[in-house]
Write a protein that holds these residues in place. Structure first.
Motif, PDB file in Angstrom:
ATOM      1  N   GLY B 168       0.780  -1.226   0.000  1.00 47.54           N
ATOM      2  CA  GLY B 168       0.000   0.000   0.000  1.00 47.54           C
ATOM      3  C   GLY B 168       0.813   1.278   0.000  1.00 47.54           C
ATOM      4  O   GLY B 168       0.268   2.354   0.264  1.00 47.54           O
ATOM      5  N   CYS B 184      -6.629  10.849   1.115  1.00 43.00           N
ATOM      6  CA  CYS B 184      -6.514   9.606   1.893  1.00 43.00           C
ATOM      7  C   CYS B 184      -6.605   9.893   3.392  1.00 43.00           C
ATOM      8  O   CYS B 184      -7.278   9.172   4.131  1.00 43.00           O
ATOM      9  N   ARG B 190      -9.458   3.837   2.255  1.00 47.70           N
ATOM     10  CA  ARG B 190      -8.668   4.461   1.216  1.00 47.70           C
ATOM     11  C   ARG B 190      -8.203   3.421   0.200  1.00 47.70           C
ATOM     12  O   ARG B 190      -7.570   2.425   0.572  1.00 47.70           O
ATOM     13  N   MET B 192      -6.233   2.724  -3.526  1.00 46.95           N
ATOM     14  CA  MET B 192      -5.296   3.321  -4.494  1.00 46.95           C
ATOM     15  C   MET B 192      -5.131   2.370  -5.668  1.00 46.95           C
ATOM     16  O   MET B 192      -4.616   1.260  -5.507  1.00 46.95           O
ATOM     17  N   ARG B 216       1.900   3.434   3.560  1.00 44.46           N
ATOM     18  CA  ARG B 216       0.882   2.391   3.746  1.00 44.46           C
ATOM     19  C   ARG B 216      -0.083   2.659   4.893  1.00 44.46           C
ATOM     20  O   ARG B 216      -1.126   2.027   4.967  1.00 44.46           O
ATOM     21  N   THR B 219      -3.447   3.862   3.203  1.00 41.82           N
ATOM     22  CA  THR B 219      -4.209   3.071   2.221  1.00 41.82           C
ATOM     23  C   THR B 219      -4.701   1.760   2.819  1.00 41.82           C
ATOM     24  O   THR B 219      -4.046   1.161   3.693  1.00 41.82           O
TER      25      THR B 219
END
Lengths: 259, 281
Positions: B168, B184, B190, B192, B216, B219
């Motif tokens: 992430g 985010c 979140r 991506m 990370r 995400t």
């Protein structure tokens, strides 16, 4: 080096120089042009009388030397710095910037609209949205470029105040007005400022070949007209050379200016 | 932790009425493969927060949007987004129009878990009238009166990166990272998408450490989506596909043309999308 060259200046070239002039004296700030003619104008000002201006490639990089407008993405650049949108907002809010935006409508106190025509709740024509105009106008000097001067653009009252004019800034209080300045409006007919007691729009100069009557007829509110109206200055030979051969060799400027 | 998932997995986590922030800017590095997946779903009544481009326009035209929160909606090379225009002019969506700087400020407030942040932007403009919920606040120090920009808290953020790893982390390789990290940080969940999932040690072969703007913590899911931002640009992987963008823009005035566009570009698996736009697999 005589009149023969100078008189050949086109309306678009006269407009480029008039736009460049709005940044005269600004020094080391970010000059942000929206539109082709303002973009050529910033690069012209930076190449001549205002060499300390900061300006970008139209994207996220500050340039140390001008490149032509419309240059391909792979054109070599002297990168002077990095200015992603986030940093642009930082600069806006710091005040070290002078933007020249477009205006779908502008009124006598410099209120500008780029958001919509008709009532905002259900517009007759949705345009861009207010973009950065509210923040620009209360944080740093703002000028406008109007390539099609008509009474539909120069209106008594704008439909949606995107950029804030003098009357609205004053009414909103000292936090709104302390850094507020609408420096200049440049159209394809003339140059306008707000250097009057009540900050209502004044005719500063008419472009060669344009009459005061023509401007008055095409302006939807009473302009302040000085007794002696100046003529917008012509480009110098050096400026014409820079515009034609260096900054806009594809002549993109002509497409933006209504003759 | 391996965060890889598909666009369908993302949409499976979305619910009617959610507030969804979309990264990118205008017609630049938009997570279009996830947007297309939302179009294919039966989701509705979404609130979309964005520096808007075709993401906002498409979602409006597809009837997914209850409310749009934006500083602008533009296709860049086509300044006015015709599908968004139609939605506004027909009154099919609610709108919260903001100064561009105010929008990032609202995301930042949400990211900071404060209810507002003060700013000068907005004062004197129509923004204070068309958004009657906006308030000003007086400084306790010197009486300065400022706009109290409310936090724009998001249920979900979706962004598109040039590269990501399966854990992430995300990397942008273009000129600008826009506000993807703020989107985010303002969101509960979140996701991506990225052009390519790479091993973590591959990141620095293509860009400096400073291009690793998404870490990370920011995400929950990673979606490998080659040409996932198409037809918006995803520099340096590809430029904007102006021909497809023009094709899209031309469909705003004609429901049948939009239906045909949908059939050609939206109502199909993403692997077929890449075939349709003529890039090899």
């Amino acid at each position: 080096m005589g009149m023969s060259v100078i008189t050949e200046a086109t309306l678009a070239e006269i407009c480029v120089v008039a736009c460049a002039e709005v940044w005269r004296g600004d020094g080391e700030i970010l000059a942000s042009p929206i539109g082709t003619v303002p973009m050529i104008a910033v690069r012209l000002a930076a190449s001549t009388f205002e060499p300390d201006l900061l300006y970008t490639d139209g994207d996220a990089f500050l340039l140390g030397a001008p490149i032509p407008v419309g240059a391909p993405a792979d054109t070599p650049k002297l990168v002077d710095g990095w200015m992603p949108f986030r940093n642009v907002f930082d600069v806006v809010w710091s005040g070290k910037r002078h933007v020249m935006m477009g205006a779908t409508q502008v009124d006598r106190f410099g209120n500008q609209n780029i958001a919509c025509i008709g009532p905002w709740e259900k517009p007759k024509a949705q345009l861009l949205g207010v973009r950065g105009a509210p923040g620009n106008t209360v944080n740093h000097p703002t000028s406008y470029w109007v390539p099609n001067h008509t009474s539909r653009v120069f209106v008594e009252r704008v439909d949606c105040v995107s950029g804030v004019g003098y009357d609205r800034a004053a009414a909103a209080g000292p936090t709104a007005s302390e850094f507020h300045e609408i420096r200049r409006v440049v159209s394809n007919k003339g140059v306008f400022d707000f250097e009057t007691p009540d900050h209502s729009m004044r005719l500063r100069s008419v472009h060669p070949g344009v009459t005061v009557d023509d401007i008055v007829e095409n302006t939807g509110f009473p302009l302040v007209i000085p007794d002696d109206v100046a003529q917008t200055r012509l480009p110098t030979d050096e400026e014409l050379h820079l515009i034609r051969d260096v900054l806009d060799p594809q002549n993109l400027r002509d497409a933006e200016v209504k003759g | 932790m391996d965060k890889r998932m598909t666009e369908a997995d993302v949409v499976g986590e979305l619910r009617d009425g959610m507030t969804i922030g979309i990264g990118g800017w205008g017609s630049r590095r938009k997570p279009m493969s996830i947007v297309r997946e939302i179009l294919r779903s039966d989701l509705r009544d979404l609130t979309i927060v964005a520096y808007g481009g075709p993401d906002v326009g498409m979602l409006c035209t597809a009837g997914k949007v209850r409310k749009a929160v934006y500083g602008f909606v533009s296709l860049d090379s086509i300044p006015l987004e015709p599908h968004f225009r139609a939605a506004r002019e027909q009154g099919t969506i609610q709108a919260m129009e903001l100064d561009e700087g105010m929008l990032q400020w609202g995301l930042r407030a949400a990211a900071m878990r404060v209810s507002f942040l003060p700013c000068r932007a907005g004062l004197g403009s129509a923004i204070m009238e068309v958004n009657p919920e906006l308030r000003t606040v007086e400084s306790p120090y010197d009486g300065q009166v400022l706009v109290a920009m409310p936090a724009l808290a998001l249920d979900v953020a979706i962004i598109h990166a040039n590269r990501a790893d399966s854990r992430g982390n995300g990397q942008y390789l273009g000129p600008d990272w826009y506000f993807d990290d703020l989107f985010c940080m303002a969101a509960k969940r979140r996701f991506m998408s990225c052009e390519r999932v790479v091993d973590t040690e591959e990141f620095l072969k293509e860009g400096s450490e400073q291009t690793l703007k998404i870490n990370r913590m920011m995400t929950d899911g990673v979606i490998e989506a080659p040409y996932g931002a198409h037809f918006t640009h995803c520099i340096p992987d590809y430029e904007r596909d102006e021909a497809v963008q023009r094709e899209y823009a031309a469909t705003a005035k004609d429901p049948d043309a939009w239906k045909a566009f949908r059939a050609k570009y939206v109502d199909l698996p993403e692997s077929d999308y890449r075939r349709v736009i003529g890039v090899s697999e």
